[in-house]
Design a protein around this motif. Structure first.
Motif, PDB file in Angstrom:
ATOM      1  N   ASP A  56      43.506  46.653  54.683  1.00  0.00           N
ATOM      2  CA  ASP A  56      44.812  47.726  55.189  1.00  0.00           C
ATOM      3  C   ASP A  56      46.283  46.900  55.735  1.00  0.00           C
ATOM      4  O   ASP A  56      46.994  47.401  55.320  1.00  0.00           O
ATOM      5  N   HIS A  57      45.892  46.030  55.309  1.00  0.00           N
ATOM      6  CA  HIS A  57      47.289  44.482  56.084  1.00  0.00           C
ATOM      7  C   HIS A  57      48.353  44.740  54.382  1.00  0.00           C
ATOM      8  O   HIS A  57      49.640  45.757  54.281  1.00  0.00           O
ATOM      9  N   ILE A  58      47.036  44.793  53.813  1.00  0.00           N
ATOM     10  CA  ILE A  58      48.489  45.278  52.054  1.00  0.00           C
ATOM     11  C   ILE A  58      48.825  46.604  52.217  1.00  0.00           C
ATOM     12  O   ILE A  58      49.537  46.835  51.518  1.00  0.00           O
ATOM     13  N   ASP A  59      47.898  47.755  52.420  1.00  0.00           N
ATOM     14  CA  ASP A  59      48.078  49.029  51.428  1.00  0.00           C
ATOM     15  C   ASP A  59      48.977  49.387  52.964  1.00  0.00           C
ATOM     16  O   ASP A  59      50.220  50.076  52.323  1.00  0.00           O
ATOM     17  N   ALA A  60      49.406  48.599  54.574  1.00  0.00           N
ATOM     18  CA  ALA A  60      50.816  49.178  54.758  1.00  0.00           C
ATOM     19  C   ALA A  60      52.256  48.689  54.931  1.00  0.00           C
ATOM     20  O   ALA A  60      52.886  49.269  54.372  1.00  0.00           O
ATOM     21  N   GLY A  61      52.117  47.592  53.828  1.00  0.00           N
ATOM     22  CA  GLY A  61      53.195  46.851  53.344  1.00  0.00           C
ATOM     23  C   GLY A  61      53.740  47.708  52.492  1.00  0.00           C
ATOM     24  O   GLY A  61      55.024  47.822  51.974  1.00  0.00           O
ATOM     25  N   ALA A  62      52.671  48.142  51.454  1.00  0.00           N
ATOM     26  CA  ALA A  62      52.444  48.821  50.194  1.00  0.00           C
ATOM     27  C   ALA A  62      53.590  50.729  50.614  1.00  0.00           C
ATOM     28  O   ALA A  62      54.516  50.707  50.259  1.00  0.00           O
ATOM     29  N   LYS A  63      52.550  50.714  52.241  1.00  0.00           N
ATOM     30  CA  LYS A  63      53.648  52.315  51.915  1.00  0.00           C
ATOM     31  C   LYS A  63      54.310  51.862  52.660  1.00  0.00           C
ATOM     32  O   LYS A  63      55.495  52.674  52.545  1.00  0.00           O
ATOM     33  N   ARG A  64      54.753  50.660  53.498  1.00  0.00           N
ATOM     34  CA  ARG A  64      56.185  51.010  53.745  1.00  0.00           C
ATOM     35  C   ARG A  64      57.148  50.482  52.855  1.00  0.00           C
ATOM     36  O   ARG A  64      58.557  51.444  53.462  1.00  0.00           O
ATOM     37  N   ARG A  65      57.484  50.093  51.749  1.00  0.00           N
ATOM     38  CA  ARG A  65      58.119  49.803  51.049  1.00  0.00           C
ATOM     39  C   ARG A  65      58.341  50.448  50.122  1.00  0.00           C
ATOM     40  O   ARG A  65      59.332  50.721  49.969  1.00  0.00           O
ATOM     41  N   HIS A  66      57.523  51.597  50.380  1.00  0.00           N
ATOM     42  CA  HIS A  66      57.397  52.682  49.296  1.00  0.00           C
ATOM     43  C   HIS A  66      58.016  53.989  50.086  1.00  0.00           C
ATOM     44  O   HIS A  66      59.118  54.455  49.544  1.00  0.00           O
ATOM     45  N   GLU A  67      58.188  53.742  51.316  1.00  0.00           N
ATOM     46  CA  GLU A  67      58.658  54.543  52.082  1.00  0.00           C
ATOM     47  C   GLU A  67      60.360  54.349  52.481  1.00  0.00           C
ATOM     48  O   GLU A  67      61.425  55.251  52.344  1.00  0.00           O
ATOM     49  N   GLU A  68      60.446  53.312  52.751  1.00  0.00           N
ATOM     50  CA  GLU A  68      61.978  52.624  52.510  1.00  0.00           C
ATOM     51  C   GLU A  68      62.833  52.611  50.883  1.00  0.00           C
ATOM     52  O   GLU A  68      63.915  53.390  51.273  1.00  0.00           O
ATOM     53  N   LYS A  69      62.056  52.838  50.036  1.00  0.00           N
ATOM     54  CA  LYS A  69      62.359  52.897  48.451  1.00  0.00           C
ATOM     55  C   LYS A  69      63.191  54.136  48.551  1.00  0.00           C
ATOM     56  O   LYS A  69      64.264  54.530  48.284  1.00  0.00           O
ATOM     57  N   GLN A  70      61.545  55.236  48.853  1.00  0.00           N
ATOM     58  CA  GLN A  70      62.217  56.614  48.877  1.00  0.00           C
ATOM     59  C   GLN A  70      63.317  57.168  49.938  1.00  0.00           C
ATOM     60  O   GLN A  70      64.209  58.348  49.969  1.00  0.00           O
ATOM     61  N   ARG A  71      63.937  56.234  51.247  1.00  0.00           N
ATOM     62  CA  ARG A  71      64.566  56.487  52.152  1.00  0.00           C
ATOM     63  C   ARG A  71      65.517  55.698  51.075  1.00  0.00           C
ATOM     64  O   ARG A  71      67.319  56.524  51.453  1.00  0.00           O
ATOM     65  N   LEU A  72      66.075  54.554  50.199  1.00  0.00           N
ATOM     66  CA  LEU A  72      67.114  54.372  49.977  1.00  0.00           C
ATOM     67  C   LEU A  72      67.393  54.905  48.594  1.00  0.00           C
ATOM     68  O   LEU A  72      68.475  54.909  48.259  1.00  0.00           O
ATOM     69  N   ARG A  73      66.973  55.977  48.020  1.00  0.00           N
ATOM     70  CA  ARG A  73      66.971  56.636  47.081  1.00  0.00           C
ATOM     71  C   ARG A  73      67.802  58.198  47.354  1.00  0.00           C
ATOM     72  O   ARG A  73      68.822  58.310  46.210  1.00  0.00           O
TER      73      ARG A  73
END
Length: 81
Positions: A56-73
């Motif tokens: 769950d900890h790893i998934d939350a980090g991956a989801k956070r990074r994905h959302e940040e990448k989408q926001r930056l794009r």
């Protein structure tokens, strides 16, 4: 404590508890190999809750990074999102 570190330390402790006594009867590599196999089996059964917390900890980090990448794009594309 970080769930990944907690799981790693638990697995290392199980390995040590199993392998160190075996080192009195077997050579070091054989004792570590047996300890590793036993810690895998015990880890899959006894540490299941810690394993799920780590996932769950790893998934939350991956989801956070994905959302940040989408926001930056979106910012680079000039969207107001």
């Amino acid at each position: 404590m970080n769930p990944i570190a907690k799981y790693f330390l638990s697995r290392a402790a199980i390995l040590a508890v199993v392998a160190i006594p075996l080192m009195f009867f077997l050579n070091v590599l054989n004792a570590l190999a047996i300890g590793l196999l036993v810690s895998m089996v015990i880890g899959f059964t006894v540490l299941r809750r810690q394993q799920l917390a780590m996932i769950d900890h790893i998934d939350a980090g991956a989801k956070r990074r994905h959302e940040e990448k989408q926001r930056l794009r979106a910012e680079l594309a000039g969207d107001d999102a």
